[in-house]
Design an enzyme around this catalytic site. Structure first.
Site, PDB file in Angstrom:
ATOM      1  N   LYS A  53      13.997  52.135 -12.105  1.00 52.37           N
ATOM      2  CA  LYS A  53      14.652  51.706 -13.352  1.00 52.37           C
ATOM      3  C   LYS A  53      16.040  52.340 -13.446  1.00 52.37           C
ATOM      4  CE  LYS A  53      10.279  50.913 -15.718  1.00 52.37           C
ATOM      5  NZ  LYS A  53       9.193  51.473 -16.532  1.00 52.37           N
ATOM      6  N   GLN A  97       7.839  56.633 -20.181  1.00 48.44           N
ATOM      7  CA  GLN A  97       7.002  56.102 -19.094  1.00 48.44           C
ATOM      8  C   GLN A  97       5.524  56.444 -19.342  1.00 48.44           C
ATOM      9  OE1 GLN A  97       8.127  54.142 -16.456  1.00 48.44           O
ATOM     10  NE2 GLN A  97       5.967  53.906 -15.964  1.00 48.44           N
ATOM     11  N   ASP A 120      11.089  48.749 -24.617  1.00 46.34           N
ATOM     12  CA  ASP A 120       9.816  48.342 -24.009  1.00 46.34           C
ATOM     13  C   ASP A 120       9.063  47.372 -24.925  1.00 46.34           C
ATOM     14  OD1 ASP A 120       9.302  49.158 -21.420  1.00 46.34           O
ATOM     15  OD2 ASP A 120       8.540  51.141 -21.986  1.00 46.34           O
TER      16      ASP A 120
END
Ligand code: NAD
Length: 293
Positions: A53, A97, A120
Site C-alpha cells: 500500500k 491494518q 477503508d
C-alpha cells in the site's frame, strides 16, 4: 475457455489515472493526497499488505506515512494515536491494518476513526451510507470487484450472484453492492456463509460467484454452472518448501479446473488483491478532494 479478469493490469490503469491527477495537483502548486497506515505488530501477511500500500502511494506521487506500533500497545494508546491522525489537517485518510492483537477490541478501534478519514470504509457511518447507496468510502475489496466488473463491461443486471462469506469487510458489503441499483449492480443476490446448507446446490445456480471465505481450493468445478463469472477473493498462505518464500498464495477457487467452465475468472494472485489497493488509493483521492473543499 474463460477470459481472465486481469486485476493487476486494471489496477495499474487506475493508478496511472490517479498519477495524472496527482501531477495536475502538484502543477497547481498544491500538496498531494496523503495516506497513513497503522500497523500493530509484525504479522508477515500484514507487513506485506501494508508495504505494498505504501509503495503504491509513492509510485503515484501521494505522500504516505507508515506508523509501526508494538503488539504490546494498549488499546488506549492505539486510540490516542488514532486521535492524532484524526486531527492532522495534512492527512487525508488512514487505515488500521487488520487483524489487531487479541487484547485489542477491533470494533472500538475502527469506530474511533473519524469517518471523513476512514478510507477503508469500515466505520458504521460510512458502512451505513454505502448500504443506503450514498456517496462515501466503499470498502476497498468489494469496491475493487465492482470496478473490475465495470471496466470489463460485464452486465450482471438481473443475474443471480452468490457471495460466499459474510464478513463485514468483504462478503456483506459485496452482497449489498451487487444488489444495488446501478451498473454494475441490479443482481439478485444470495449471501451464503458457514451455516448455509447445500451450498453447492446454490452455487450451481449462480451466474456470478464471489468467494470470500479463505479456504484454499474450496470452490470446485462441480459447484459451478457453465459460463459463470468467478471472482476469487481468497488469499491463503500455504506452506511450500519448493518456493523461496516458504509458502505460496492460494485462492478459494480451484482455478485449474474451474477456469475451463467459467466465462470470466480472476486469478490469485493478480486478481482482486491489486484492485483492493487501487481502490484504497481512489478512496484517498476522494478524501483529499473533500479535504480541499
Ligand atoms: P472472514 O474469516 O472474516 O470471513 C470468512 C467468511 O467465510 C465467514 O463469513 C464465514 O461464515 C464464511 N465461511 C467459512 N467457512 C465456510 C464454508 N464452509 N462455507 C461457506 N462459508 C463459509 O474472512 P474475510 O476477512 O472476509 O476474508 C476472506 C478471504 O478473503 C481470506 O482469505 C482473506 O485473506 C481474503 N481477503 C482478500 C482481500 C483481497 O484484497 N483480495 C481482502 C480481504 C480479505
Amino acid at each position: 475457455m474463460s477470459i481472465v479478469l486481469d486485476g493487476k493490469a486494471t489496477s495499474n490503469q487506475i493508478k496511472e489515472e490517479l498519477a495524472v491527477q496527482v501531477t495536475e495537483i502538484k502543477n497547481a502548486g498544491k500538496r498531494p493526497p496523503h495516506l497513513a497506515a497503522v500497523l500493530v505488530g509484525n504479522d508477515g501477511a500484514s507487513l506485506t499488505y501494508v508495504g505494498s500500500k505504501v509503495r503504491s502511494c509513492e509510485r503515484i506521487g501521494y505522500d504516505s506515512t507508515l506508523i509501526k506500533l508494538e503488539d504490546t500497545i494498549t488499546q488506549e494508546a492505539l486510540i490516542n494515536t488514532i486521535d492524532k491522525l484524526n486531527n492532522d489537517p495534512l492527512l487525508d485518510g488512514f487505515i488500521v491494518q487488520l487483524p489487531l492483537p487479541k487484547h485489542i477490541d477491533e470494533e472500538a478501534v475502527l469506530h474511533a476513526i473519524e469517518p471523513s478519514k476512514d478510507v477503508d470504509g469500515f466505520h458504521p457511518t460510512n458502512f451505513g451510507k454505502m448500504a443506503l447507496g450514498m456517496e462515501t468510502f466503499i470498502p476497498a475489496t468489494p469496491f475493487g470487484i465492482m470496478e473490475l466488473l465495470k471496466r470489463y463491461a460485464l452486465n450482471i443486471s438481473g443475474k443471480h450472484a452468490v457471495v460466499i462469506g459474510r464478513s463485514h469487510i468483504v462478503g456483506r458489503p459485496m452482497s449489498i453492492l451487487l444488489s444495488e441499483k446501478g451498473n454494475p449492480g441490479n443482481a439478485t443476490v444470495t449471501l451464503t456463509h458457514s451455516r448455509t446448507q447445500n451450498l453447492a446446490a446454490i452455487t450451481k445456480e449462480a451466474d456470478i460467484i464471489v468467494s470470500a471465505l479463505g479456504v484454499p481450493n474450496f470452490v470446485t468445478a462441480d459447484m459451478v454452472k457453465q459460463d459463470a463469472i468467478i471472482i476469487d477473493v481468497g488469499i491463503t498462505r500455504v506452506p511450500d518448501a519448493n518456493h523461496p518464500k516458504g509458502y505460496v498464495i492460494v485462492g478459494d477457487v480451484a482455478y485449474d479446473e474451474v477456469k475451463d467452465k467459467a466465462s470470466y475468472i480472476t486469478p490469485v494472485p493478480g486478481g482482486v488483491g491489486p484492485m483492493t489497493i487501487a481502490m484504497l488509493l481512489q478512496n484517498t483521492m476522494l478524501a483529499y478532494q473533500r479535504n480541499q473543499n
